[in-house]
Design an enzyme around this catalytic site. Structure first.
Site, PDB file in Angstrom:
ATOM      1  N   PHE A 273     -11.441  -7.815  -9.345  1.00 25.41           N
ATOM      2  CA  PHE A 273     -11.173  -9.323  -9.750  1.00 25.41           C
ATOM      3  C   PHE A 273     -11.673 -10.209  -8.780  1.00 25.41           C
ATOM      4  O   PHE A 273     -11.453 -10.270  -7.501  1.00 25.41           O
ATOM      5  CB  PHE A 273      -9.715  -8.268  -8.683  1.00 25.41           C
ATOM      6  CG  PHE A 273      -8.838 -10.365  -9.376  1.00 25.41           C
ATOM      7  CD1 PHE A 273      -7.983  -9.965 -10.173  1.00 25.41           C
ATOM      8  CD2 PHE A 273      -8.346 -11.310  -7.727  1.00 25.41           C
ATOM      9  CE1 PHE A 273      -6.501 -11.860 -10.016  1.00 25.41           C
ATOM     10  CE2 PHE A 273      -7.562 -12.129  -8.202  1.00 25.41           C
ATOM     11  CZ  PHE A 273      -6.911 -12.363  -8.766  1.00 25.41           C
TER      12      PHE A 273
ATOM     13  N   HIS B 232     -15.853 -21.868  -2.568  1.00 21.34           N
ATOM     14  CA  HIS B 232     -14.569 -22.087  -3.099  1.00 21.34           C
ATOM     15  C   HIS B 232     -13.906 -20.309  -2.342  1.00 21.34           C
ATOM     16  O   HIS B 232     -13.616 -19.439  -3.595  1.00 21.34           O
ATOM     17  CB  HIS B 232     -14.860 -21.994  -4.707  1.00 21.34           C
ATOM     18  CG  HIS B 232     -15.180 -23.921  -4.883  1.00 21.34           C
ATOM     19  ND1 HIS B 232     -15.200 -24.974  -4.418  1.00 21.34           N
ATOM     20  CD2 HIS B 232     -16.522 -23.673  -5.424  1.00 21.34           C
ATOM     21  CE1 HIS B 232     -15.923 -25.858  -5.411  1.00 21.34           C
ATOM     22  NE2 HIS B 232     -16.929 -25.357  -5.674  1.00 21.34           N
TER      23      HIS B 232
ATOM     24  N   CYS C  23      -0.886 -12.603  -9.968  1.00 15.73           N
ATOM     25  CA  CYS C  23      -1.948 -11.073  -9.039  1.00 15.73           C
ATOM     26  C   CYS C  23      -1.337 -11.369  -7.495  1.00 15.73           C
ATOM     27  O   CYS C  23      -1.498 -10.428  -6.692  1.00 15.73           O
ATOM     28  CB  CYS C  23      -3.493 -11.309  -9.793  1.00 15.73           C
ATOM     29  SG  CYS C  23      -2.773 -11.388 -11.569  1.00 15.73           S
TER      30      CYS C  23
ATOM     31  N   ARG D 139      -0.853  -9.024  -2.107  1.00 19.17           N
ATOM     32  CA  ARG D 139      -0.440  -9.494  -0.350  1.00 19.17           C
ATOM     33  C   ARG D 139       1.285  -8.890  -0.296  1.00 19.17           C
ATOM     34  O   ARG D 139       1.763  -8.313   0.652  1.00 19.17           O
ATOM     35  CB  ARG D 139       0.002 -11.027  -0.800  1.00 19.17           C
ATOM     36  CG  ARG D 139      -1.533 -11.875  -0.691  1.00 19.17           C
ATOM     37  CD  ARG D 139      -0.510 -12.988  -1.092  1.00 19.17           C
ATOM     38  NE  ARG D 139      -1.918 -14.221  -0.884  1.00 19.17           N
ATOM     39  CZ  ARG D 139      -2.052 -15.608  -1.410  1.00 19.17           C
ATOM     40  NH1 ARG D 139      -0.369 -16.157  -1.819  1.00 19.17           N
ATOM     41  NH2 ARG D 139      -3.090 -16.120  -1.397  1.00 19.17           N
TER      42      ARG D 139
ATOM     43  N   GLY E 179      -9.146   2.600  26.971  1.00 23.17           N
ATOM     44  CA  GLY E 179     -10.182   2.111  27.936  1.00 23.17           C
ATOM     45  C   GLY E 179     -11.406   1.894  27.038  1.00 23.17           C
ATOM     46  O   GLY E 179     -11.220   1.413  25.678  1.00 23.17           O
TER      47      GLY E 179
ATOM     48  N   GLU F 156      -7.107 -12.507   0.379  1.00 25.09           N
ATOM     49  CA  GLU F 156      -5.652 -12.513   0.261  1.00 25.09           C
ATOM     50  C   GLU F 156      -4.807 -13.552   0.702  1.00 25.09           C
ATOM     51  O   GLU F 156      -3.915 -13.839   0.845  1.00 25.09           O
ATOM     52  CB  GLU F 156      -5.163 -11.426   0.466  1.00 25.09           C
ATOM     53  CG  GLU F 156      -5.297 -10.083  -0.720  1.00 25.09           C
ATOM     54  CD  GLU F 156      -4.906 -10.161  -1.442  1.00 25.09           C
ATOM     55  OE1 GLU F 156      -4.531 -10.620  -2.448  1.00 25.09           O
ATOM     56  OE2 GLU F 156      -5.415  -9.057  -2.245  1.00 25.09           O
TER      57      GLU F 156
END
Ligand code: TGC
Ligand code: FAD
Length: 386
Positions: A131, A138, A240, A245, A341, A365
């Site tokens: 996707f 951007h 989508c 999400r 630790g 997302e």
């Protein structure tokens, strides 16, 4: 009952949901957990093989209906994401991108022919999807995307670059979002189309058991039939994202649970000053605070799942869950690391791997800041994005 489920939230799950959870947990125990530390260290993951295994169990596009998809509830899908991310966030990413982003885009906005062509083999994991929304310049602001699609006769010609794309180098089909003269549109582009070049992004310090790449589109010509006919405007890819999400709201709890279980076990067996770490009040304060946050996150996920199953889930409600559960999961992972630790920084334990992964989950997302702004806009009625 898990000792972490302080509020007995599990008792409100249906028998089927618990069954799905058990099956996915077993799959992760057998096919992910023994190998994932090495995959992470090497920065390689057998994603195609895993996808086929996940496909056999019906995990790919499991909340979708038809085309070989299981049609399970949103809560069942969320529980599957939780169990997968208890293995590794990169493994949940593989399933999220395939089912909630690539398959969902085609299922929701595609033509009958596109659905028939892609979805059945995507559900089995024989075909992999990605996707591609983000670009080098951007990210949080996809409305400004530079990738263009122009009409040329009956064809579309795509030009631009997509960046940080999960599954890019193993994908057979890329859902590409591009600007046209009529606004943003989506395209299902076979990755073997001439002009498509894919490059793997190496040297990630996070999500190393996940494939991430850059996709260059150099005047890529596709037929009109590649355009997703129902995807009109930015709300299509954002729709989508709402699906994916929601999976992350649950998934982040899985990474946090694995850290908490590890820390609890470690604190019980490791002795300093003549007593187990778990016996120190300061350790108990950490464990108690983390278990409280985890339980609150579980309740939040369940409420969002209920809203999704009632088809009443709003995007800003998903922002509440993504913001809170990822932020708290990351805080839990970091706090658990202190309990271990020096061993906390070792790849022999999963804790720092989860913490590092959650840095990506915090960013992709929609970053935390973007989700704060979505919630701020809901509260005030004012957009503060620009
Ligand atoms: P804005 O004007 O607010 O909205 C445009 C249209 O979209 C609608 N809308 C949504 N619809 C469905 N779901 C959502 N979450 C929606 N958010 C907004 C909105 O109602 C409007 O509809 P209409 O009918 O009026 O046209 O758009 P904006 O340009 O102001 O942007 C809003 C903003 C900043 C929230 C949005 O751009 C955003 O979410 N930015 C973050 C980008 C992002 O999340 N990218 C993710 C890329 S994919 C990825 O990271 C995959 S990682 C996968 C993995 O490995 O798991
Ligand atoms: P930027 O948008 O440049 O943001 C940088 C910082 O500025 C952030 O802290 C951000 O919150 C802040 N900021 C930006 N705008 C504002 C504002 N208006 N107000 C306040 N603060 C602001 N993308 C895909 O399309 N498909 C994928 O499959 C995919 N997979 C990914 C896998 C990984 C491992 C990673 C790390 C990313 C992936 N992404 C994917 C990209 C991801 O969605 C973007 O990284 C994310 O949307 C943020 O964009 P950016 O990195 O360009 O950051």
């Amino acid at each position: 009952m898990s000792p972490l489920d302080l509020l007995d939230v599990d008792s409100s799950l249906s028998a089927e949901e618990r069954q799905i959870r058990t099956v996915v947990r077993q799959l992760v125990d057998e096919q992910v957990r023994p190998y994932v530390a090495a995959w992470y260290e090497e920065g390689r993951v057998p994603a195609r093989e895993l996808a086929r295994e996940f496909g056999k169990l019906g995990l790919l596009g499991m909340h979708l209906t038809g085309y070989g998809c299981a049609g399970s509830s949103a809560i069942a899908y969320g529980l599957a994401c939780l169990e997968l991310e208890a293995g590794d966030s990169g493994i949940r990413s593989l399933v999220s991108v395939q089912g909630s982003l690539a398959m969902y885009a085609i299922w929701r906005y595609g033509s009958a022919e596109q659905k028939q062509r892609w979805l059945p083999t995507m559900a089995t994991g024989e075909t992999i999807g990605c996707f591609a929304l983000t670009e080098p310049d951007h990210g949080s602001d996809p409305a400004s995307m530079a990738t263009r699609a122009r009409r040329d006769g009956d064809d579309w010609v795509l030009h631009g670059t997509k960046m940080w794309i999960t599954n890019a180098t193993i994908a057979d089909v890329a859902v590409i979002w591009a600007r046209t003269d009529e606004g943003i549109r989506g395209f299902a582009v076979p990755t073997r189309t001439p002009g498509v070049t894919v490059r793997e992004i190496r040297r990630k310090m996070s999500l190393r058991a996940s494939v991430t790449g850059e996709i260059s589109l150099d005047d890529v010509r596709v037929p009109a039939s590649a355009q997703l006919p129902e995807a009109v405007g930015l709300k299509a890819p954002l729709g989508c994202l709402t699906e994916a999400r929601h999976g992350i709201v649950w998934g982040a709890l899985g990474a946090a649970r694995d850290c908490l279980e590890t820390a609890l076990q470690y604190a019980s067996s490791r002795t300093q000053f003549g007593r187990p770490l778990a016996g120190f009040q300061l350790t108990q304060a950490k464990l108690a605070d983390m278990a409280v946050e985890w339980s609150k996150g579980y309740l939040l996920a369940l409420q969002l799942g209920r809203l999704a199953d009632a088809h009443r889930l709003r995007p800003d409600q998903v922002s509440v869950g993504k913001l809170n559960n990822v932020r708290e999961a990351l805080a839990i992972a970091r706090q658990c690391r202190t309990i271990l630790g020096a061993n906390g920084v070792s790849g022999e334990y999963p804790v720092l791997r989860h913490a590092n992964n959650l840095e990506s989950v915090l960013t992709y997302e929609g970053t935390s800041e973007i989700h704060q702004l979505v919630i701020g806009q809901r509260l005030t009625g004012l957009s503060a994005f620009a």
